[in-house]
Write a protein that holds these residues in place. Structure first.
Motif, PDB file in Angstrom:
ATOM      1  N   VAL A  84      11.443  -0.490  -9.473  1.00  0.00           N
ATOM      2  CA  VAL A  84      10.096  -0.816  -9.002  1.00  0.00           C
ATOM      3  C   VAL A  84       9.965  -0.486  -7.523  1.00  0.00           C
ATOM      4  CG1 VAL A  84       8.421  -2.673  -8.642  1.00  0.00           C
ATOM      5  CG2 VAL A  84       9.734  -2.581 -10.763  1.00  0.00           C
ATOM      6  N   MET A  85      10.986  -0.829  -6.727  1.00  0.00           N
ATOM      7  CA  MET A  85      10.940  -0.533  -5.302  1.00  0.00           C
ATOM      8  C   MET A  85      10.813   0.962  -5.046  1.00  0.00           C
ATOM      9  SD  MET A  85      13.841  -3.239  -3.975  1.00  0.00           S
ATOM     10  CE  MET A  85      14.060  -2.386  -2.416  1.00  0.00           C
ATOM     11  N   GLU A  86      11.531   1.772  -5.809  1.00  0.00           N
ATOM     12  CA  GLU A  86      11.470   3.216  -5.603  1.00  0.00           C
ATOM     13  C   GLU A  86      10.111   3.777  -6.033  1.00  0.00           C
ATOM     14  OE1 GLU A  86      14.823   5.294  -7.231  1.00  0.00           O
ATOM     15  OE2 GLU A  86      16.088   4.716  -5.533  1.00  0.00           O
ATOM     16  N   GLY A  87       9.561   3.238  -7.119  1.00  0.00           N
ATOM     17  CA  GLY A  87       8.224   3.662  -7.516  1.00  0.00           C
ATOM     18  C   GLY A  87       7.206   3.346  -6.432  1.00  0.00           C
ATOM     19  N   MET A  88       7.320   2.161  -5.837  1.00  0.00           N
ATOM     20  CA  MET A  88       6.434   1.779  -4.742  1.00  0.00           C
ATOM     21  C   MET A  88       6.638   2.700  -3.540  1.00  0.00           C
ATOM     22  SD  MET A  88       6.980  -2.351  -5.014  1.00  0.00           S
ATOM     23  CE  MET A  88       5.833  -2.827  -3.710  1.00  0.00           C
ATOM     24  N   ALA A  89       7.900   3.013  -3.232  1.00  0.00           N
ATOM     25  CA  ALA A  89       8.197   3.906  -2.097  1.00  0.00           C
ATOM     26  C   ALA A  89       7.569   5.275  -2.302  1.00  0.00           C
ATOM     27  CB  ALA A  89       9.708   4.036  -1.919  1.00  0.00           C
ATOM     28  N   ALA A  90       7.440   5.705  -3.552  1.00  0.00           N
ATOM     29  CA  ALA A  90       6.823   6.988  -3.861  1.00  0.00           C
ATOM     30  C   ALA A  90       5.299   6.928  -3.810  1.00  0.00           C
ATOM     31  CB  ALA A  90       7.276   7.458  -5.245  1.00  0.00           C
ATOM     32  N   GLY A  91       4.768   5.732  -3.528  1.00  0.00           N
ATOM     33  CA  GLY A  91       3.317   5.597  -3.448  1.00  0.00           C
ATOM     34  C   GLY A  91       2.634   5.461  -4.789  1.00  0.00           C
ATOM     35  N   LEU A  92       3.395   5.017  -5.803  1.00  0.00           N
ATOM     36  CA  LEU A  92       2.799   4.832  -7.124  1.00  0.00           C
ATOM     37  C   LEU A  92       2.340   3.386  -7.308  1.00  0.00           C
ATOM     38  CD1 LEU A  92       5.195   6.650  -9.631  1.00  0.00           C
ATOM     39  CD2 LEU A  92       3.096   7.519  -8.595  1.00  0.00           C
ATOM     40  N   PRO A  93       1.169   3.183  -7.927  1.00  0.00           N
ATOM     41  CA  PRO A  93       0.863   1.830  -8.403  1.00  0.00           C
ATOM     42  C   PRO A  93       1.804   1.519  -9.562  1.00  0.00           C
ATOM     43  CG  PRO A  93      -0.791   3.372  -9.185  1.00  0.00           C
ATOM     44  CD  PRO A  93       0.133   4.159  -8.298  1.00  0.00           C
ATOM     45  N   MET A  94       2.401   0.338  -9.556  1.00  0.00           N
ATOM     46  CA  MET A  94       3.358  -0.029 -10.592  1.00  0.00           C
ATOM     47  C   MET A  94       2.766  -1.117 -11.479  1.00  0.00           C
ATOM     48  SD  MET A  94       6.076   1.872 -10.107  1.00  0.00           S
ATOM     49  CE  MET A  94       7.259   1.017 -11.162  1.00  0.00           C
ATOM     50  N   VAL A  95       2.952  -0.971 -12.778  1.00  0.00           N
ATOM     51  CA  VAL A  95       2.594  -2.010 -13.738  1.00  0.00           C
ATOM     52  C   VAL A  95       3.886  -2.724 -14.127  1.00  0.00           C
ATOM     53  CG1 VAL A  95       1.568  -2.536 -15.976  1.00  0.00           C
ATOM     54  CG2 VAL A  95       0.662  -0.642 -14.595  1.00  0.00           C
ATOM     55  N   VAL A  96       3.960  -4.025 -13.859  1.00  0.00           N
ATOM     56  CA  VAL A  96       5.200  -4.767 -14.100  1.00  0.00           C
ATOM     57  C   VAL A  96       4.896  -6.050 -14.854  1.00  0.00           C
ATOM     58  CG1 VAL A  96       6.256  -3.842 -11.997  1.00  0.00           C
ATOM     59  CG2 VAL A  96       5.088  -6.060 -11.915  1.00  0.00           C
ATOM     60  N   THR A  97       5.928  -6.583 -15.491  1.00  0.00           N
ATOM     61  CA  THR A  97       5.807  -7.871 -16.166  1.00  0.00           C
ATOM     62  C   THR A  97       6.069  -9.001 -15.182  1.00  0.00           C
ATOM     63  OG1 THR A  97       8.050  -7.389 -16.960  1.00  0.00           O
ATOM     64  CG2 THR A  97       6.244  -7.216 -18.540  1.00  0.00           C
ATOM     65  N   ARG A  98       5.488 -10.159 -15.483  1.00  0.00           N
ATOM     66  CA  ARG A  98       5.602 -11.324 -14.606  1.00  0.00           C
ATOM     67  C   ARG A  98       6.934 -12.039 -14.872  1.00  0.00           C
ATOM     68  NH1 ARG A  98       1.235 -13.250 -12.258  1.00  0.00           N
ATOM     69  NH2 ARG A  98      -0.087 -12.518 -13.975  1.00  0.00           N
ATOM     70  N   MET A 102      -3.888   1.162  -4.454  1.00  0.00           N
ATOM     71  CA  MET A 102      -2.741   0.298  -4.771  1.00  0.00           C
ATOM     72  C   MET A 102      -1.426   0.984  -4.405  1.00  0.00           C
ATOM     73  SD  MET A 102      -3.653  -1.314  -8.489  1.00  0.00           S
ATOM     74  CE  MET A 102      -5.179  -2.195  -8.816  1.00  0.00           C
ATOM     75  N   GLY A 103      -1.313   2.277  -4.747  1.00  0.00           N
ATOM     76  CA  GLY A 103      -0.093   3.013  -4.434  1.00  0.00           C
ATOM     77  C   GLY A 103       0.162   3.087  -2.944  1.00  0.00           C
ATOM     78  N   LYS A 104      -0.883   3.283  -2.168  1.00  0.00           N
ATOM     79  CA  LYS A 104      -0.735   3.322  -0.712  1.00  0.00           C
ATOM     80  C   LYS A 104      -0.293   1.962  -0.181  1.00  0.00           C
ATOM     81  CE  LYS A 104      -3.247   4.541   3.519  1.00  0.00           C
ATOM     82  NZ  LYS A 104      -4.551   5.005   4.082  1.00  0.00           N
ATOM     83  N   ALA A 105      -0.859   0.886  -0.718  1.00  0.00           N
ATOM     84  CA  ALA A 105      -0.463  -0.465  -0.305  1.00  0.00           C
ATOM     85  C   ALA A 105       0.988  -0.752  -0.682  1.00  0.00           C
ATOM     86  CB  ALA A 105      -1.391  -1.494  -0.941  1.00  0.00           C
ATOM     87  N   ALA A 106       1.415  -0.239  -1.849  1.00  0.00           N
ATOM     88  CA  ALA A 106       2.800  -0.437  -2.288  1.00  0.00           C
ATOM     89  C   ALA A 106       3.774   0.234  -1.335  1.00  0.00           C
ATOM     90  CB  ALA A 106       2.973   0.104  -3.700  1.00  0.00           C
ATOM     91  N   ARG A 107       3.466   1.464  -0.957  1.00  0.00           N
ATOM     92  CA  ARG A 107       4.318   2.193  -0.004  1.00  0.00           C
ATOM     93  C   ARG A 107       4.381   1.445   1.337  1.00  0.00           C
ATOM     94  NH1 ARG A 107       7.612   6.938   1.235  1.00  0.00           N
ATOM     95  NH2 ARG A 107       7.395   7.167   3.475  1.00  0.00           N
ATOM     96  N   GLY A 108       3.242   0.942   1.805  1.00  0.00           N
ATOM     97  CA  GLY A 108       3.221   0.201   3.057  1.00  0.00           C
ATOM     98  C   GLY A 108       4.043  -1.067   2.996  1.00  0.00           C
ATOM     99  N   PHE A 109       4.029  -1.754   1.836  1.00  0.00           N
ATOM    100  CA  PHE A 109       4.804  -2.984   1.668  1.00  0.00           C
ATOM    101  C   PHE A 109       6.298  -2.693   1.760  1.00  0.00           C
ATOM    102  CE2 PHE A 109       7.012  -6.144  -0.957  1.00  0.00           C
ATOM    103  CZ  PHE A 109       6.519  -7.326  -0.430  1.00  0.00           C
ATOM    104  N   VAL A 110       6.742  -1.610   1.128  1.00  0.00           N
ATOM    105  CA  VAL A 110       8.161  -1.236   1.198  1.00  0.00           C
ATOM    106  C   VAL A 110       8.568  -0.965   2.648  1.00  0.00           C
ATOM    107  CG1 VAL A 110       9.871   0.501   0.542  1.00  0.00           C
ATOM    108  CG2 VAL A 110       8.249  -0.342  -1.156  1.00  0.00           C
ATOM    109  N   THR A 152       1.802   9.717 -12.490  1.00  0.00           N
ATOM    110  CA  THR A 152       0.522   9.121 -12.104  1.00  0.00           C
ATOM    111  C   THR A 152       0.691   7.664 -11.703  1.00  0.00           C
ATOM    112  OG1 THR A 152      -0.483  10.546 -13.800  1.00  0.00           O
ATOM    113  CG2 THR A 152      -1.880   8.839 -12.830  1.00  0.00           C
ATOM    114  N   PHE A 153       1.488   6.944 -12.451  1.00  0.00           N
ATOM    115  CA  PHE A 153       1.846   5.562 -12.095  1.00  0.00           C
ATOM    116  C   PHE A 153       3.139   5.211 -12.808  1.00  0.00           C
ATOM    117  CE2 PHE A 153      -1.425   5.400 -15.432  1.00  0.00           C
ATOM    118  CZ  PHE A 153      -0.806   4.673 -16.437  1.00  0.00           C
ATOM    119  N   GLY A 154       3.700   4.060 -12.467  1.00  0.00           N
ATOM    120  CA  GLY A 154       4.979   3.655 -13.042  1.00  0.00           C
ATOM    121  C   GLY A 154       4.855   2.335 -13.779  1.00  0.00           C
ATOM    122  N   VAL A 155       5.877   2.032 -14.586  1.00  0.00           N
ATOM    123  CA  VAL A 155       5.877   0.794 -15.347  1.00  0.00           C
ATOM    124  C   VAL A 155       7.291   0.253 -15.464  1.00  0.00           C
ATOM    125  CG1 VAL A 155       6.120   1.983 -17.590  1.00  0.00           C
ATOM    126  CG2 VAL A 155       5.107  -0.309 -17.508  1.00  0.00           C
TER     127      VAL A 155
END
Length: 377
Positions: A287-301, A343-351, A272-275
């Motif tokens: 993180v890049m691969e999760g984004m490529a899969a179209g997942l919204p990613m929750v990451v630390t700063r 968010m997931g769609k935007a992540a895939r587009g960014f990659v 459903t999403f990645g972390v």
């Protein structure tokens, strides 16, 4: 045209499966035919070595035999300098700490230019190694960082001039990633019972990955009555303690430790999403691969994560070692599935737009020619 080919050596520790080794392999695949490419390693090992050979490269080995603190290190430095001279190498790009100890002084002795890759925040090094790595970096003609946080560290903590540092983000071959995802799962996955699933891909070797915070966040959600399964992909010596912690927190029935998997792109497609909740990172391929899969990613700063995820646009960003913030981010994605999909769609587009393999190779090509004093290709 009429220019002599640029004689370049790519030097890395080995070709085990890791972010650095994968990026080196992509450079070997992608750099134009106008290069005279050679490869050198400290260890003639790793499952990616077959791919190196298939590309027509027979790596030259400069083995440290286990320790820097022995006469063999000096021998390998002088041996490499002679090899560089014999092959008329113009430029060496070295990608990791241990290899830099040999490659930087060897290049200087041989009269070759050298670029040092700094691909993490040196969080795993002790004080002595950090000082040595900083010394080797200062000796280099140029430095490549793969994230803005690393560039800032080099400037403000190691005193490097800004003009000698370039930030080149890692690249991801979307076509190959999609093809691997389309191959489907190689092994079975646990039945989720229809519940949403968060996926975490990281080794279990170092405390820096902080899988503990993911488990605590899951326990907080469980206490509120929210159900979220988790797949932890990766392995290492910390796994038994993490499994024990999942039982003690009462979330073991929803947490699955999947070990090493060769089908990560397909796994992402089932989540459903990645972390990634580390306390330190370079530029995370997970993180890049999760984004490529179209997942919204929750990451630390931390590290390169903010280069990849803009909070609220391509995923969510939380502070490190704050499991309550992780739980809050998970809750937001679970209760706003339409926003999560956006968010997931935007992540895939960014990659696709900013992290393409072609862009990564092109930027290295430009830098190599610049450092070697050659006209643009």
């Amino acid at each position: 045209m009429g220019h002599e080919p640029l004689r370049l050596v790519e030097f890395t520790r080995s070709f085990h499966i890791g972010g650095t080794e994968v990026q080196v392999l992509e450079l070997l695949r992608g750099l134009p035919s106008s290069y005279r490419l050679q490869v050198s390693v400290l260890e003639d090992q790793g499952p990616l070595m077959d791919s190196v050979w298939k590309l027509g490269h027979a790596p030259e080995v400069f083995s440290l035999n286990g320790s820097l603190l022995q006469p063999n290190t000096l021998f390998q430095i002088h041996r490499m300098s002679r090899w560089l001279k014999a092959n008329r190498v113009q430029l060496v790009h070295v990608h990791d700490f241990y290899s830099s100890i040999v490659a930087v002084p060897a290049a200087k002795l041989a009269g070759a230019k050298v670029i040092v890759g700094r691909l993490d925040l040196s969080h795993w090094q002790g004080k002595a190694r950090r000082l040595l790595h900083a010394r080797m970096t200062r000796m280099a003609d140029h430095v490549v960082a793969n994230a803005e946080a690393i560039r800032q560290l080099l400037i403000h903590e190691e005193g490097l001039p800004e003009a000698r540092i370039s930030v080149i983000h890692n690249g991801l071959d979307l076509q190959r990633f999609d093809a691997r995802a389309a191959e489907g799962l190689k092994d079975a996955i646990p039945d989720t019972g229809g519940a949403p699933t968060v996926i975490h891909v990281a080794n279990m070797n170092h405390p820096v990955k902080r899988q503990e915070d993911l488990l605590l966040a899951l326990a907080m959600l469980r206490h509120e009555g929210a159900r979220l399964n988790a797949w932890l992909v990766g392995d290492g010596p910390r796994r038994p303690a993490l499994e024990k912690m999942a039982h003690e927190l009462g979330v073991a029935d929803g947490v699955r430790f999947l070990g090493h998997r060769a089908d990560v792109p397909a796994l992402y497609g089932q989540a459903t999403f990645g972390v990634l909740c580390s306390t330190a990172e370079g530029m995370s391929n997970a993180v890049m691969e999760g984004m490529a899969a179209g997942l919204p990613m929750v990451v630390t700063r931390v590290g390169g994560n903010p280069d990849l995820i803009t909070d609220g646009e391509r995923g969510l960003v939380v502070e490190p070692e704050r499991p309550a913030q992780l739980a809050q981010a998970f809750r937001r994605l679970l209760t706003n599935p339409q926003e999560a999909r956006k968010m997931g769609k935007a992540a895939r587009g960014f990659v696709a737009r900013e992290l393409s393999l072609e862009k990564m190779v092109r930027r290295h090509d430009t830098l190599y020619r610049q450092v070697a004093g050659l006209p643009p290709g």
